[in-house]
Design a protein around this motif. Structure first.
Motif, short mmCIF file in Angstrom:
data_model
loop_
_atom_site.label_atom_id
_atom_site.label_comp_id
_atom_site.label_asym_id
_atom_site.label_seq_id
_atom_site.Cartn_x
_atom_site.Cartn_y
_atom_site.Cartn_z
N ILE A 24 0.86 -1.18 0.00
CA ILE A 24 0.00 0.00 0.00
C ILE A 24 0.90 1.24 0.00
CG2 ILE A 24 -1.80 1.28 1.23
CD1 ILE A 24 -2.66 -1.35 2.53
N GLY A 25 0.75 2.05 -1.02
CA GLY A 25 1.60 3.23 -1.11
C GLY A 25 3.07 2.89 -1.20
N GLY A 26 3.37 1.72 -1.75
CA GLY A 26 4.75 1.30 -1.88
C GLY A 26 5.33 0.69 -0.62
N VAL A 27 4.49 0.48 0.40
CA VAL A 27 4.95 -0.03 1.70
C VAL A 27 4.33 -1.40 1.95
CG1 VAL A 27 5.01 0.40 4.19
CG2 VAL A 27 5.19 2.31 2.58
N ALA A 28 5.13 -2.34 2.41
CA ALA A 28 4.61 -3.66 2.76
C ALA A 28 3.70 -3.55 3.98
CB ALA A 28 5.76 -4.62 3.04
N CYS A 29 2.55 -4.18 3.91
CA CYS A 29 1.58 -4.12 4.99
C CYS A 29 0.96 -5.51 5.20
CB CYS A 29 0.44 -3.14 4.68
SG CYS A 29 0.96 -1.43 4.49
N TYR A 30 0.58 -5.76 6.44
CA TYR A 30 -0.24 -6.93 6.76
C TYR A 30 -1.66 -6.42 6.96
CZ TYR A 30 -2.13 -11.02 9.14
OH TYR A 30 -2.89 -12.12 9.49
N LEU A 60 -1.68 -11.99 14.69
CA LEU A 60 -2.88 -12.53 15.36
C LEU A 60 -3.69 -11.41 16.01
CD1 LEU A 60 -1.45 -15.79 17.00
CD2 LEU A 60 -2.82 -15.59 14.91
N LEU A 61 -3.00 -10.44 16.61
CA LEU A 61 -3.71 -9.31 17.20
C LEU A 61 -4.46 -8.52 16.12
CD1 LEU A 61 -1.31 -7.81 19.91
CD2 LEU A 61 -3.66 -8.57 20.26
N ALA A 62 -3.80 -8.27 15.00
CA ALA A 62 -4.47 -7.56 13.91
C ALA A 62 -5.71 -8.33 13.45
CB ALA A 62 -3.49 -7.37 12.75
N ASP A 63 -5.57 -9.63 13.33
CA ASP A 63 -6.71 -10.46 12.93
C ASP A 63 -7.86 -10.36 13.93
OD1 ASP A 63 -5.26 -11.33 10.75
OD2 ASP A 63 -4.77 -13.29 11.62
N ASP A 64 -7.51 -10.29 15.20
CA ASP A 64 -8.56 -10.26 16.23
C ASP A 64 -9.32 -8.94 16.20
OD1 ASP A 64 -8.15 -12.85 17.13
OD2 ASP A 64 -6.58 -12.25 18.52
N PHE A 65 -8.64 -7.84 15.88
CA PHE A 65 -9.37 -6.58 15.69
C PHE A 65 -10.31 -6.70 14.50
CE2 PHE A 65 -5.92 -4.58 18.23
CZ PHE A 65 -6.71 -3.84 19.10
N ALA A 66 -9.85 -7.36 13.43
CA ALA A 66 -10.71 -7.53 12.25
C ALA A 66 -11.94 -8.37 12.59
CB ALA A 66 -9.92 -8.17 11.12
N LYS A 67 -11.76 -9.36 13.46
CA LYS A 67 -12.90 -10.18 13.87
C LYS A 67 -13.96 -9.36 14.59
CE LYS A 67 -10.87 -14.80 14.27
NZ LYS A 67 -10.64 -15.93 15.19
N ASN A 68 -13.56 -8.22 15.11
CA ASN A 68 -14.49 -7.34 15.80
C ASN A 68 -14.99 -6.19 14.93
OD1 ASN A 68 -14.77 -8.16 18.80
ND2 ASN A 68 -12.61 -8.48 18.34
N GLY A 69 -14.82 -6.33 13.60
CA GLY A 69 -15.46 -5.41 12.69
C GLY A 69 -14.63 -4.26 12.17
N PHE A 70 -13.31 -4.29 12.41
CA PHE A 70 -12.45 -3.21 11.93
C PHE A 70 -11.48 -3.72 10.86
CE2 PHE A 70 -13.41 -2.28 16.38
CZ PHE A 70 -13.95 -1.00 16.27
N LYS A 71 -11.39 -3.02 9.75
CA LYS A 71 -10.30 -3.32 8.82
C LYS A 71 -9.01 -2.82 9.46
CE LYS A 71 -8.51 -2.76 4.16
NZ LYS A 71 -8.76 -2.30 2.77
N VAL A 72 -7.98 -3.66 9.42
CA VAL A 72 -6.73 -3.34 10.10
C VAL A 72 -5.59 -3.37 9.10
CG1 VAL A 72 -5.16 -4.00 11.97
CG2 VAL A 72 -7.62 -4.42 12.20
N VAL A 73 -4.76 -2.34 9.16
CA VAL A 73 -3.56 -2.28 8.33
C VAL A 73 -2.35 -2.12 9.25
CG1 VAL A 73 -2.32 -1.00 6.54
CG2 VAL A 73 -4.81 -1.25 6.39
N ALA A 74 -1.53 -3.16 9.27
CA ALA A 74 -0.27 -3.13 10.03
C ALA A 74 0.85 -2.85 9.05
CB ALA A 74 -0.04 -4.47 10.74
#
Length: 249
Positions: A24-30, A60-74
């Motif tokens: 994203i924007g030339g930057v590696a993201c999870y 795993l933490l990022a995934d858990d935020f997503a499970k609660n309805g938020f798109k997450v970009v690390a």
């Protein structure tokens, strides 16, 4: 977005990551995306500790935020130079030398590139959750009012009281601090100063500080899950963050 408190999915301590790597924007993201409908104009920026997006705990933490309805970009704001998981256990590792090569001049530009790209895709509201090293950047983004909601867990590299005072004066983002009993980076004196500056309704956008006894710096990401207090702290910090985002983002 509406959730009852009992609908909040708990944090996982082990498992397989569910998100995917994107540029994203030339930057590696999870990136971890909810499997249910979610507001496309909101993103939680996950600002990892020095172990970066490669550490499975962070994924795993990022995934858990997503499970609660938020798109997450690390974001890989460490420029492919995060610490190996076992680096801190090595007596020969020069952490201060590593830190000197990862100042804001090198690590802030990737954040700005990702945020600009997400804005171009229609994102208008950003939350940030910063852990350790990432707490510094959550504050910096809040100073510039780039984000609309801030969560920091055992933040590092903050100047107290100066950064707390700057936050109070400049930011409009509600602030949650997840703190703990043993933390030389954000010790009891800093925690008390934060309460003095922001507490008792003095910070109009909103302020809350959680405190987890029996926990040490890093507990919300890399805590020892065999310790009941640390396990409770990690789970409690995650739950507090989700509830804060639900209320303020």
């Amino acid at each position: 977005m509406s959730f009852c408190k009992h609908c909040i999915q708990g944090v996982r301590h082990e498992g397989e990551p569910l998100g995917k790597l994107e540029t994203i924007g030339g930057v590696a993201c999870y990136v971890s995306t909810p499997t249910v409908d979610y507001p496309k104009d909101k993103v939680v920026l996950f600002l990892p500790d020095v172990f970066g997006i490669e550490l499975i705990n962070n994924k795993l933490l990022a995934d858990d935020f997503a499970k609660n309805g938020f798109k997450v970009v690390a974001m890989d704001y460490l420029n492919s130079d995060a610490l190996a998981a076992d680096a801190m256990n090595s007596p020969s590792f020069d952490f201060m030398g590593w830190l000197s090569q990862h100042g804001a001049d090198k690590t802030r530009p990737p954040l700005d590139k990702v945020i600009a790209a997400l804005k171009a895709e229609g994102v208008t509201k950003f939350g940030a959750t910063g852990y350790c090293f990432g707490g510094r950047y959550a504050f910096d983004l809040a100073f510039d009012n780039v984000i609309q909601c801030t969560v920091v867990s055992h933040p590092s590299l903050l100047k107290v009281p100066a950064d707390l005072e700057t936050y109070f004066a400049k930011s409009q983002a509600p602030l949650l601090i997840n703190s703990c009993e043993v933390d030389q980076m954000f010790p009891a004196e800093a925690q008390a100063k934060a309460d003095e500056i922001f507490g008792d309704g003095k910070f109009a956008p909103g302020y809350k500080r959680e405190y987890f006894p029996g926990c040490t710096h890093g507990f919300s990401v890399r805590g020892d899950m065999s310790n009941p207090l640390v396990k409770a702290g990690k789970e409690g910090a995650f739950k507090a963050a989700v509830e804060f985002f639900i209320a303020h983002l």
